[in-house]
Structure formats: C-alpha cells, structure tokens
Design a protein around this motif. Structure first.
Motif, PDB file in Angstrom:
ATOM      1  N   GLU A 173       1.468  26.934   2.017  1.00  0.00           N
ATOM      2  CA  GLU A 173       2.519  27.459   0.626  1.00  0.00           C
ATOM      3  C   GLU A 173       2.350  25.851   0.190  1.00  0.00           C
ATOM      4  OE1 GLU A 173       5.651  28.080   2.255  1.00  0.00           O
ATOM      5  OE2 GLU A 173       5.454  30.071   3.753  1.00  0.00           O
ATOM      6  N   GLN A 174       2.936  24.869   0.304  1.00  0.00           N
ATOM      7  CA  GLN A 174       3.155  23.472  -0.953  1.00  0.00           C
ATOM      8  C   GLN A 174       1.823  22.733  -0.967  1.00  0.00           C
ATOM      9  OE1 GLN A 174       6.898  23.215  -1.480  1.00  0.00           O
ATOM     10  NE2 GLN A 174       7.315  25.126  -0.435  1.00  0.00           N
ATOM     11  N   ARG A 175       1.111  22.496  -0.191  1.00  0.00           N
ATOM     12  CA  ARG A 175      -0.471  22.345  -0.796  1.00  0.00           C
ATOM     13  C   ARG A 175      -1.201  21.185  -0.713  1.00  0.00           C
ATOM     14  NH1 ARG A 175      -3.924  25.934  -5.017  1.00  0.00           N
ATOM     15  NH2 ARG A 175      -2.172  27.595  -4.876  1.00  0.00           N
ATOM     16  N   ASP A 176       0.247  20.182  -0.656  1.00  0.00           N
ATOM     17  CA  ASP A 176       0.484  19.134  -0.791  1.00  0.00           C
ATOM     18  C   ASP A 176       1.757  18.231   0.185  1.00  0.00           C
ATOM     19  OD1 ASP A 176      -0.113  15.940  -0.281  1.00  0.00           O
ATOM     20  OD2 ASP A 176       0.028  15.981  -2.640  1.00  0.00           O
ATOM     21  N   VAL A 177       1.924  18.127   0.882  1.00  0.00           N
ATOM     22  CA  VAL A 177       2.892  17.801   2.172  1.00  0.00           C
ATOM     23  C   VAL A 177       2.350  16.179   3.610  1.00  0.00           C
ATOM     24  CG1 VAL A 177       3.858  18.245   4.601  1.00  0.00           C
ATOM     25  CG2 VAL A 177       2.646  20.222   2.275  1.00  0.00           C
ATOM     26  N   VAL A 178       3.581  15.843   3.796  1.00  0.00           N
ATOM     27  CA  VAL A 178       3.664  14.249   4.356  1.00  0.00           C
ATOM     28  C   VAL A 178       4.494  15.417   5.828  1.00  0.00           C
ATOM     29  CG1 VAL A 178       5.269  12.322   4.577  1.00  0.00           C
ATOM     30  CG2 VAL A 178       3.720  13.435   2.403  1.00  0.00           C
ATOM     31  N   VAL A 179       3.581  14.773   6.249  1.00  0.00           N
ATOM     32  CA  VAL A 179       4.107  14.994   8.213  1.00  0.00           C
ATOM     33  C   VAL A 179       4.584  13.905   9.257  1.00  0.00           C
ATOM     34  CG1 VAL A 179       2.989  16.555  10.190  1.00  0.00           C
ATOM     35  CG2 VAL A 179       2.771  16.812   7.667  1.00  0.00           C
ATOM     36  N   LYS A 180       5.505  13.740   9.587  1.00  0.00           N
ATOM     37  CA  LYS A 180       5.715  12.392  10.666  1.00  0.00           C
ATOM     38  C   LYS A 180       6.571  13.710  11.701  1.00  0.00           C
ATOM     39  CE  LYS A 180       9.140  11.533   7.444  1.00  0.00           C
ATOM     40  NZ  LYS A 180       9.937  11.294   5.952  1.00  0.00           N
ATOM     41  N   PRO A 181       6.443  12.013  12.768  1.00  0.00           N
ATOM     42  CA  PRO A 181       8.112  12.732  14.014  1.00  0.00           C
ATOM     43  C   PRO A 181       9.088  12.687  13.675  1.00  0.00           C
ATOM     44  CG  PRO A 181       6.232  11.010  14.828  1.00  0.00           C
ATOM     45  CD  PRO A 181       5.661  11.469  13.367  1.00  0.00           C
ATOM     46  N   VAL A 182       9.896  12.950  14.177  1.00  0.00           N
ATOM     47  CA  VAL A 182      11.175  13.414  13.582  1.00  0.00           C
ATOM     48  C   VAL A 182      11.947  11.249  14.837  1.00  0.00           C
ATOM     49  CG1 VAL A 182      11.081  15.998  14.002  1.00  0.00           C
ATOM     50  CG2 VAL A 182      11.582  14.337  16.689  1.00  0.00           C
ATOM     51  N   ASP A 183      11.380  11.617  15.568  1.00  0.00           N
ATOM     52  CA  ASP A 183      12.503  10.112  16.472  1.00  0.00           C
ATOM     53  C   ASP A 183      11.167   9.036  16.576  1.00  0.00           C
ATOM     54  OD1 ASP A 183       9.580  11.116  17.726  1.00  0.00           O
ATOM     55  OD2 ASP A 183      10.453  11.265  19.707  1.00  0.00           O
ATOM     56  N   GLY A 184      10.278   8.866  15.214  1.00  0.00           N
ATOM     57  CA  GLY A 184       9.868   7.486  15.297  1.00  0.00           C
ATOM     58  C   GLY A 184      10.676   6.276  14.026  1.00  0.00           C
ATOM     59  N   VAL A 193      -0.771  15.334   3.634  1.00  0.00           N
ATOM     60  CA  VAL A 193      -1.926  16.797   3.725  1.00  0.00           C
ATOM     61  C   VAL A 193      -2.031  17.035   3.226  1.00  0.00           C
ATOM     62  CG1 VAL A 193      -2.948  18.169   6.140  1.00  0.00           C
ATOM     63  CG2 VAL A 193      -1.580  16.626   6.460  1.00  0.00           C
ATOM     64  N   HIS A 194      -3.191  18.361   2.590  1.00  0.00           N
ATOM     65  CA  HIS A 194      -3.995  18.614   1.459  1.00  0.00           C
ATOM     66  C   HIS A 194      -4.454  19.738   2.157  1.00  0.00           C
ATOM     67  CE1 HIS A 194      -3.426  15.858  -2.163  1.00  0.00           C
ATOM     68  NE2 HIS A 194      -3.722  14.635  -1.056  1.00  0.00           N
ATOM     69  N   ARG A 195      -4.087  21.004   1.671  1.00  0.00           N
ATOM     70  CA  ARG A 195      -3.962  22.531   2.253  1.00  0.00           C
ATOM     71  C   ARG A 195      -5.591  22.377   2.289  1.00  0.00           C
ATOM     72  NH1 ARG A 195      -3.753  27.615  -1.551  1.00  0.00           N
ATOM     73  NH2 ARG A 195      -5.260  26.377  -3.181  1.00  0.00           N
ATOM     74  N   ASN A 196      -6.305  21.610   1.165  1.00  0.00           N
ATOM     75  CA  ASN A 196      -8.185  21.357   1.550  1.00  0.00           C
ATOM     76  C   ASN A 196      -8.511  20.825   2.223  1.00  0.00           C
ATOM     77  OD1 ASN A 196      -7.831  24.016  -0.136  1.00  0.00           O
ATOM     78  ND2 ASN A 196      -8.439  22.689  -1.647  1.00  0.00           N
ATOM     79  N   ASP A 197      -7.302  19.594   3.396  1.00  0.00           N
ATOM     80  CA  ASP A 197      -7.407  18.952   3.952  1.00  0.00           C
ATOM     81  C   ASP A 197      -8.408  19.160   5.094  1.00  0.00           C
ATOM     82  OD1 ASP A 197      -7.874  16.581   5.697  1.00  0.00           O
ATOM     83  OD2 ASP A 197      -6.051  15.228   4.804  1.00  0.00           O
ATOM     84  N   PRO A 198     -10.422  18.630   5.511  1.00  0.00           N
ATOM     85  CA  PRO A 198     -10.649  18.885   6.210  1.00  0.00           C
ATOM     86  C   PRO A 198     -10.553  18.344   7.769  1.00  0.00           C
ATOM     87  CG  PRO A 198     -12.108  17.136   5.272  1.00  0.00           C
ATOM     88  CD  PRO A 198     -10.370  17.526   4.600  1.00  0.00           C
ATOM     89  N   ASN A 199      -9.326  17.383   7.577  1.00  0.00           N
ATOM     90  CA  ASN A 199      -8.791  17.003   9.473  1.00  0.00           C
ATOM     91  C   ASN A 199      -7.217  17.411   9.009  1.00  0.00           C
ATOM     92  OD1 ASN A 199     -10.897  15.253   9.381  1.00  0.00           O
ATOM     93  ND2 ASN A 199      -9.704  14.224   7.894  1.00  0.00           N
ATOM     94  N   GLN A 218       7.773  17.872   4.747  1.00  0.00           N
ATOM     95  CA  GLN A 218       7.959  17.862   4.043  1.00  0.00           C
ATOM     96  C   GLN A 218       6.861  17.800   2.944  1.00  0.00           C
ATOM     97  OE1 GLN A 218      11.133  14.494   4.113  1.00  0.00           O
ATOM     98  NE2 GLN A 218      12.302  15.857   4.617  1.00  0.00           N
ATOM     99  N   ARG A 219       6.869  18.392   1.426  1.00  0.00           N
ATOM    100  CA  ARG A 219       6.300  19.068   0.585  1.00  0.00           C
ATOM    101  C   ARG A 219       6.199  16.937  -0.469  1.00  0.00           C
ATOM    102  NH1 ARG A 219       8.077  18.970  -4.534  1.00  0.00           N
ATOM    103  NH2 ARG A 219      10.397  19.519  -4.391  1.00  0.00           N
ATOM    104  N   TYR A 220       4.898  16.582  -0.589  1.00  0.00           N
ATOM    105  CA  TYR A 220       5.512  15.429  -1.474  1.00  0.00           C
ATOM    106  C   TYR A 220       5.779  15.375  -2.242  1.00  0.00           C
ATOM    107  CZ  TYR A 220       2.371  11.616  -2.995  1.00  0.00           C
ATOM    108  OH  TYR A 220       2.553  10.134  -3.798  1.00  0.00           O
ATOM    109  N   LEU A 221       5.915  14.537  -2.177  1.00  0.00           N
ATOM    110  CA  LEU A 221       6.934  14.308  -3.642  1.00  0.00           C
ATOM    111  C   LEU A 221       6.479  12.915  -4.507  1.00  0.00           C
ATOM    112  CD1 LEU A 221      10.717  14.113  -2.110  1.00  0.00           C
ATOM    113  CD2 LEU A 221       9.448  15.361  -3.335  1.00  0.00           C
TER     114      LEU A 221
END
Length: 336
Positions: A173-184, A193-199, A218-221
């Motif tokens: 949905e967002q196409r460009d996202v930042v992902v991280k643990p909630v407790d780090g 992570v991009h929508r078309n990121d192979p990883n 979260q959506r990349y800002l």
C-alpha cells in the motif's frame, strides 16, 4: 525512622539527596549522556548526587529487625566538568531507597524484562513514600514505539504487527516503508523497504523472527533528511529548542549512536503543536520529563526513560534543559 540526607545550605535553601537509576557508570559517555547532564545539574543546584546502578536494585521482606523494602547500592558522586574524567566516587553504601528524597530514572532502551523488573521494584519504593521520576507505572505504560497509537492524529501511516501478511500488505500500500522492532534502542536494526525490493521477504522474516516478534512499520518520511527531531517536555512544558538528529549519507537512522549529527534547532509551529498537546496530558500521568520523536510534522516515538538531547541543546543553544528538569523536580518535592 526514615533517614534523610537533606540539609540546609546557607543561601541556597534545602539540599535534596537525589538518586539516579542508571546503566553502569563505566558505560556513560559524559559529553552527551543525559544522566550525566542531570547529575551535573543537580550538583550545581546544591543537591547531593547518588548513582544507583540497576544491577544493585532489590527488595527484602521486613522481618527479624530488618527494615526491609526496596534497596540498592548508593554511590555518592562528585561531578567534574572533564568529560574524560567526569566524576569522583566519595563513598558507597547499601541502603533503602526511601532514605533518599527522590529518584530519577535514566535508562537506555530496550524496555526488556530487566527494565520491567526495575519499574516493579521502584513501584515498591514509591509505595514506601519515595518520589520517583518518571513514575514507574507510567514508564511501563508508555512503550517508546507503540505509545504513538494513542495519538493517531499525529502519527504517520503505521502498522504494528508480527503477522508477515499484514506487514506485506502495508508495504504494498505505502510503497516505501521503514520497519523496525518495537523494543529496540538507538542502534536497533532499521530497514527501509520498497514495494519492489527483492529482499523484502527476508527483512520481514528476520525482524519478526518468522512471526514471533512484533515490529512497527511506518511510511517512509522524506523529511528525515532534515532530521529526526527530539523534542523535550519538562514538567508538561515544551522546551523551545529540539535536537535534530540528521542521518549521515546513505543512512536511514538519524540517531547519534548510528552516526547521525545532532543540531539544536528552534521548534517549528507543527512541532510545537504536537508537544503542547501532549505535554500536560503526559505530566498528569507522572511523566515529568519526556522526549518526543518527530519527523516533519509526524510523531514517531515517545521516550520516557532516556531524555537524550539535554547536553547538546545546552551546548548549542544555551538553554539549560537539564537545569530546568532539576527545578521541576525541586517543585515536585516541595522546594523552590
């Protein structure tokens, strides 16, 4: 009988015995460590300073003449201005925490099981009459990453989940996202992570431990290029300067621990609006000092245990946020 270190100091009023619950003293980097900034400010206000390393905290049942209660090893410190040789230990003793006038919690994430144990122990000390800043229950109830869910009007597009399918749906949905643990902590693994990121599958599988650990996406800002802003609230009031943590080239994280550059800046109208809305509410919950993380005009985190930015804001702007915090503690303890 409660033992108190408080005494009268000619011309300065009442001196408090203030304990600071900290990670090991040997791990402190005095030039920008908020615990050191607060301890130095406390000493400059005429108070006695005691460090309490978390490893020494405990509780004992009162019995057979033993007073019992929450205890710790109180390390009496004399603070020095030299960041390479920043303190002298002038004594230490195991004592009930209630022998102090107040305790200030200054612990780095993560908020793991040991962090929770510290809050439970300090809650027992609070029940014995000790003032604790921030209040232990409030520390537990405000997860740095998840607390933004209470204020969706200020948050960016966000999903919190450990279900890989929900996370992949959000990435699509967002196409460009930042992902991280909630407790780090500051050096936590943060992935863009991009929508078309192979990883993307590997990233989601790794961070969630194949669906066993909750993460926040979260959506990349793009405004991160101007800094991940740390805005301080002290006694419910907004500090007029924030610390913009600007990522180095090619880096998603703005934290100083990840190589970001800290620049003190005046607050924008949008940043101030967020802070002024949250300040009084969080103070009522027992949160005397709070760090809000803001990117652009979006709230991305609420830090309640480690008020980073105190030293840098004073160095670059002249505003003594650490001193203001000690003044707020003095007011809370009934002195001015």
């Amino acid at each position: 009988m409660q033992l108190s270190f408080a005494k009268e100091i000619s011309g300065k009023g009442v001196s408090l015995a203030l304990g600071f619950v900290v990670d090991p003293l040997a791990s402190r980097h005095a030039f920008n460590d908020p615990a050191v900034a607060l301890m130095r400010a406390a000493q400059s206000h005429g108070h006695e300073v005691f460090a309490i390393e978390t490893s020494s905290l405990g509780w004992r049942k009162p019995e057979d003449g033993h007073p019992g209660g929450c205890f710790g090893e109180l390390i009496h410190l004399h603070l020095r201005p030299d960041d390479h040789d920043w303190y002298r230990e002038t004594g230490r003793a195991w004592r009930p925490l209630r022998s102090l006038d107040a305790v200030v919690v200054c612990l780095e994430p993560p908020a793991d099981g040991e962090f929770l144990a510290v809050t439970w122990l300090l809650e027992r000390a609070e029940a014995e009459g000790l003032r604790v800043f921030n209040r232990p229950r409030a520390l537990r109830e405000h997860s740095e990453k998840i607390a933004i869910a209470e204020f969706p009007q200020f948050a960016p597009s966000t999903v919190i989940s450990r279900d890989p399918s929900r996370l992949h749906e959000f990435i699509d949905e967002q196409r460009d996202v930042v992902v991280k643990p909630v407790d780090g902590g500051a050096k936590v693994r943060v992935f863009r992570v991009h929508r078309n990121d192979p990883n993307r599958n590997v990233v989601v599988e790794t961070l969630t431990d194949n669906g066993r650990r909750t993460v926040i996406a979260q959506r990349y800002l793009p405004a991160i290029a101007q800094g991940d802003k740390r805005i301080l609230l002290i006694g419910g009031k907004v500090v007029p300067w924030c610390l913009a943590r600007i990522p180095r080239a090619g880096e998603t994280r703005g934290s100083l621990a990840a190589g970001g550059t800290g620049v003190a800046q005046e607050l924008s109208p949008g940043e101030r609006a967020i802070a002024e809305t949250l300040g009084p509410l969080l103070l009522k919950r027992g949160l005397l000092i709070v760090g809000l993380d803001v990117i652009g005009d979006a709230l991305t985190g609420i830090n309640v245990s480690h008020p980073a930015g105190l030293a840098e804001i004073r160095q670059q702007s002249g505003f003594d946020a650490a001193g203001a915090t000690i003044t707020a503690i003095e007011h809370a303890c009934g002195i001015s």
